[in-house]
Scaffold this motif. Structure first.
Motif, PDB file in Angstrom:
ATOM      1  N   UNK A  32     -16.412   7.804  -7.248  1.00  0.00           N
ATOM      2  CA  UNK A  32     -14.905   7.796  -7.305  1.00  0.00           C
ATOM      3  C   UNK A  32     -14.396   7.136  -8.551  1.00  0.00           C
ATOM      4  N   UNK A  33     -15.083   6.307  -9.125  1.00  0.00           N
ATOM      5  CA  UNK A  33     -14.283   5.727 -10.452  1.00  0.00           C
ATOM      6  C   UNK A  33     -14.717   6.724 -11.600  1.00  0.00           C
ATOM      7  N   UNK A  58     -11.842   1.712  -8.017  1.00  0.00           N
ATOM      8  CA  UNK A  58     -12.138   2.509  -6.976  1.00  0.00           C
ATOM      9  C   UNK A  58     -10.998   2.409  -6.056  1.00  0.00           C
ATOM     10  N   UNK A  59     -10.277   1.483  -5.646  1.00  0.00           N
ATOM     11  CA  UNK A  59      -8.960   1.704  -4.948  1.00  0.00           C
ATOM     12  C   UNK A  59      -7.836   2.742  -5.484  1.00  0.00           C
ATOM     13  N   UNK A  60      -7.704   2.502  -6.747  1.00  0.00           N
ATOM     14  CA  UNK A  60      -7.049   3.190  -7.471  1.00  0.00           C
ATOM     15  C   UNK A  60      -7.191   4.888  -7.437  1.00  0.00           C
ATOM     16  N   UNK A  61      -8.644   5.189  -7.477  1.00  0.00           N
ATOM     17  CA  UNK A  61      -9.276   6.401  -7.207  1.00  0.00           C
ATOM     18  C   UNK A  61      -8.883   6.945  -5.868  1.00  0.00           C
ATOM     19  N   UNK A  62      -9.317   6.329  -4.891  1.00  0.00           N
ATOM     20  CA  UNK A  62      -9.136   6.392  -3.621  1.00  0.00           C
ATOM     21  C   UNK A  62      -7.620   6.916  -3.170  1.00  0.00           C
ATOM     22  N   UNK A  63      -6.653   6.177  -3.823  1.00  0.00           N
ATOM     23  CA  UNK A  63      -5.262   6.370  -3.482  1.00  0.00           C
ATOM     24  C   UNK A  63      -4.771   7.891  -4.182  1.00  0.00           C
ATOM     25  N   UNK A  64      -5.270   7.814  -5.362  1.00  0.00           N
ATOM     26  CA  UNK A  64      -5.070   9.410  -6.132  1.00  0.00           C
ATOM     27  C   UNK A  64      -5.679  10.412  -5.248  1.00  0.00           C
ATOM     28  N   UNK A  65      -6.748  10.312  -4.619  1.00  0.00           N
ATOM     29  CA  UNK A  65      -7.290  11.464  -4.067  1.00  0.00           C
ATOM     30  C   UNK A  65      -6.612  11.726  -2.689  1.00  0.00           C
ATOM     31  N   UNK A 125     -16.187   5.246   1.963  1.00  0.00           N
ATOM     32  CA  UNK A 125     -16.834   4.155   2.777  1.00  0.00           C
ATOM     33  C   UNK A 125     -15.918   3.234   3.187  1.00  0.00           C
ATOM     34  N   UNK A 126     -16.022   2.709   4.375  1.00  0.00           N
ATOM     35  CA  UNK A 126     -15.306   1.483   4.646  1.00  0.00           C
ATOM     36  C   UNK A 126     -14.799   0.550   4.063  1.00  0.00           C
ATOM     37  N   UNK A 127     -15.611   0.139   3.003  1.00  0.00           N
ATOM     38  CA  UNK A 127     -15.458  -0.913   2.026  1.00  0.00           C
ATOM     39  C   UNK A 127     -14.785  -0.393   0.866  1.00  0.00           C
ATOM     40  N   UNK A 128     -14.552   0.647   0.332  1.00  0.00           N
ATOM     41  CA  UNK A 128     -14.214   1.327  -0.602  1.00  0.00           C
ATOM     42  C   UNK A 128     -12.910   0.497  -1.358  1.00  0.00           C
ATOM     43  N   UNK A 168       0.686  -1.229  -0.072  1.00  0.00           N
ATOM     44  CA  UNK A 168      -0.242   0.029  -0.094  1.00  0.00           C
ATOM     45  C   UNK A 168       0.762   1.264  -0.034  1.00  0.00           C
ATOM     46  N   UNK A 169       1.920   1.361   0.446  1.00  0.00           N
ATOM     47  CA  UNK A 169       2.870   2.439   0.630  1.00  0.00           C
ATOM     48  C   UNK A 169       4.206   2.185  -0.448  1.00  0.00           C
ATOM     49  N   UNK A 170       4.754   3.311  -0.728  1.00  0.00           N
ATOM     50  CA  UNK A 170       6.012   3.363  -1.137  1.00  0.00           C
ATOM     51  C   UNK A 170       7.082   2.884  -0.551  1.00  0.00           C
ATOM     52  N   UNK A 171       7.219   3.208   0.879  1.00  0.00           N
ATOM     53  CA  UNK A 171       8.141   2.773   1.823  1.00  0.00           C
ATOM     54  C   UNK A 171       7.854   1.414   1.905  1.00  0.00           C
ATOM     55  N   UNK A 172       6.782   0.713   1.866  1.00  0.00           N
ATOM     56  CA  UNK A 172       6.691  -0.776   2.009  1.00  0.00           C
ATOM     57  C   UNK A 172       7.195  -1.329   0.895  1.00  0.00           C
TER      58      UNK A 172
END
Length: 691
Positions: free
Chosen positions: A412-413, A445-452, A435-438, A12-16
């Motif tokens: 989101x999408x 949807x996950x990509x849009x969430x990260x971008x925001x 939303x908790x299930x995004x 999930x992260x660039x550090x990871x």
């Protein structure tokens, strides 16, 4: 290319991602340095592999689980590293006794690990209760104390890391050609796991004293007989996510204010990790057979906040009345499902909910629908009490992508990133609460969430660099952590031990926790908003700040078709519905009830500047009157209060259930009575008592 790789590896992260690359590089280097041989290179690669492995467990647990799916679990990674250490020793001409002893220690370690795992499973199986409880006294059930956490909690990690003495000792021996530390390391790496194994074996005897299933059920039934629950909230979360527990938590305070005695029945053991604070008795019963053994003779009303397959296990209780209360009123199809026909009644907030069900022709009887309001909305402050800040505050709370594309209402999408970009161009403050299930179903949807999230973070950093945004205040952090710890303690999330130990320690609580809970939540919110200040964009994903507290901070809401919008209507503040498919306004408003008081935002966001005038120029708010009209239609009247209406509905249905039960008993007595005996007057007397 990197983003798809991160998604495939669940990083999930660039550090990871950087740590994962280091872990992979270290394991690629280990065989190279072992075969060359190169001692110091091997030491460095081994140290990197240890550190990155341990750190990734903390910061990227999903990636670690992904590795296990590739057959590269922790045991395999440790075994490969230790085996390559012996290869290095062979290549550096270590004495044969050292090599043989090293091989024996390595084999002994993994043999002990196998035996330890077997004993651990025996104890775990013995201590697995048919039920788990909160806020009930199960001290007479005879549950023995749990084994020390040192022996059972994260035991695999502990045992595997006991190879460090062997590892370090052999490397020292190879570097100095002196084997004293090697022998010492071998001894420690073999003796310590053996001692832990013996200690765990002693706990097996204790685990054998666990009461049988029938004894546990009997002890629970004794507690239920003392409490005599009349109302039950029954819930099973979907397998997709435990985050569905918010559907239970939103009803807890309402249940605590009922006249009748409530009980919460859960079906998944993991539920307790997400359950909020409550003084109500809570029972978790995973198996349907065990649920059928619960003795609930006075149970009259069962409330269901969600539609789940396991609901049928409770619907079989014919003596009770079954009610679908849902977890919010929205215009989604799920809020007017034909499945609801299996319940005796359906409780909705206002007239809008009734009309929504009536659109399902020949499915739901109008008499089965009861308007009870939304008792949870009491914390929402009205528009008239709202004090604007230096910048307009926009709460963007998109819904999730749904179970399928047919039920996908998220913005989101199709427009999420464009919308947030337009908001940033407008110079407003954004509170982003997905939303908790995004992203659970849709990678888009996950990509849009990260971008925001990245856009908001970048804008915060940009404004900080030019001096228009102050740094975060550091002072409240310690106090906020203390409050979180206490809240978790009040909710029972900090309890140690397995389910059996927590059930053993369960007691009937006092009633003082509620006041402390609300005071601590209020203090936490005050510290949070004062720390972030009135200008900083915020991404809000945790349980705190609450959704309704975000409502109180916002000047305007932008959301999708969901129950969030219906709840926000209670504030009478301006709100926006996204029209991602650019339907004609008349068609959109006809399709969705909550659009009646909303500003509609097109996919290209061209209407956004005009919509924001309702905040910047409060007198320019043409939808204000429509929102007042819609509020009563969606949520019901202000008087009597929602809590009073909900309580009345519970009492009325409980009385009806009792009446029907007595009628059935009278009918049975009539069937069994000798011919000529009349029992009708007794029935009439019962009816008179209820009236």
């Amino acid at each position: 290319m990197v983003r798809p790789l991160r998604a495939a590896l669940r990083i999930h992260t660039w550090g990871g991602f950087a740590l994962a690359l280091l872990l992979g590089a270290s394991y690629a280097a280990l065989p190279l340095f072992a075969l060359l041989p190169h001692l110091w290179g091997f030491i460095a690669a081994s140290a990197v592999s240890y550190v990155t492995d341990a750190w990734l467990h903390r910061v990227e647990p999903a990636f670690i689980r992904r590795l296990a799916g590739f057959r590269l679990d922790r045991i395999m990674r440790f075994l490969v590293r230790d085996a390559l250490l012996l290869v290095l020793a062979v290549r550096m001409d270590a004495p044969e006794p050292v090599l043989v002893a090293g091989l024996l220690v390595l084999g002994g370690q993994f043999g002990i690990l196998v035996l330890y795992t077997a004993l651990h499973r025996v104890i775990h199986r013995k201590r697995r209760l048919p039920v788990a409880v909160r806020n009930m006294d199960m001290s007479d059930a005879g549950i023995p104390k749990a084994p020390p956490s040192l022996l059972v909690r994260r035991y695999l990690r502990r045992l595997l890391h006991l190879d460090l003495p062997m590892h370090a000792g052999l490397l020292v021996g190879l570097a100095t050609s002196g084997w004293f530390f090697t022998k010492a390391g071998y001894a420690v790496s073999l003796v310590l796991p053996a001692l832990l194994l013996l200690a765990l074996a002693a706990q097996v005897r204790t685990a054998r004293r666990m009461p049988e299933r029938e004894e546990i059920i009997a002890a629970l039934n004794r507690q239920l007989a003392d409490y005599r629950p009349e109302v039950a909230l029954y819930f099973s979360f979907a397998a997709v996510s435990r985050n569905f527990m918010y559907q239970v938590n939103m009803w807890i305070e309402t249940l605590e204010n009922l006249d009748r005695r409530p009980l919460i029945i859960l079906r998944e053991r993991a539920s307790f990790s997400y359950l909020s604070r409550t003084r109500l008795p809570v029972v978790c019963v995973p198996r349907a057979d065990d649920l059928a053994q619960l003795d609930l003779p006075e149970l009259k009303v069962v409330l269901y906040p969600g539609n789940a397959g396991k609901n049928v296990h409770m619907l079989r209780v014919a003596e009770a009345k079954h009610v679908f209360i849902g977890h919010g009123d929205s215009d989604k199809l799920a809020s007017s499902n034909r499945v609801s026909k299996v319940y005796d009644e359906i409780w909705v907030a206002g007239r809008a909910g009734r009309d929504r069900y009536q659109r399902i022709r020949h499915a739901i009887d109008d008499a089965a629908i009861v308007e009870v309001g939304r008792p949870q909305l009491a914390p929402i402050r009205p528009h008239a009490e709202h004090i604007p800040g230096p910048l307009p505050v926009v709460l963007y709370a998109p819904t999730w992508e749904g179970w399928s594309d047919d039920d996908c209402h998220t913005s989101l999408i199709p427009m999420g990133t464009d919308l947030v970009g337009a908001l940033l161009d407008e110079g407003v403050r954004v509170l982003y609460k997905p939303h908790p299930l995004t992203g659970k179903r849709s990678a888009e949807a996950a990509a849009a969430d990260r971008a925001i999230r990245e856009m908001l973070d970048a804008d915060n950093r940009r404004r900080q660099s030019v001096g228009t945004l102050p740094d975060l205040a550091a002072g409240p952090e310690q106090r906020m952590r203390e409050i979180n710890e206490r809240l978790n303690e009040l909710a029972g999330r900090n309890r140690t031990g397995d389910d059996a130990q927590q059930t053993r320690d369960a007691r009937i609580p006092d009633h003082t926790g509620s006041d402390e809970w609300h005071a601590l939540e209020a203090e936490w919110h005050h510290l949070f908003w004062s720390r972030t200040g009135p200008l900083r964009h915020q991404v809000i994903t945790g349980q705190l700040p609450t959704l309704y507290e975000c409502f109180n901070q916002a000047d305007i809401l932008i959301s999708d078709v969901s129950s969030v919008v219906a709840d926000f209507v209670a504030s009478l503040k301006p709100y926006v519905l996204t029209n991602a498919h650019d339907l004609p306004d008349e068609e959109f408003r006809a399709a969705y009830t909550t659009a009646g008081g909303a500003y509609l935002l097109d996919r290209a966001c061209t209407r956004l500047p005009e919509i924001l005038r309702s905040v910047r120029e409060p007198r320019h708010d043409p939808m204000a009157l429509d929102r007042h009209t819609l509020k009563e239609y969606v949520l019901g009247p202000d008087r009597p209060t929602s809590m009073e209406r909900f309580n009345t509905a519970v009492n009325t249905l409980a009385d009806t259930a009792l009446l029907h039960q007595q009628e059935q008993e009278q009918e049975q007595e009539q069937e069994q009575a000798p011919s000529g005996t009349l029992l009708i007057p007794a029935l009439d007397a019962n009816r008179a008592d209820l009236s």
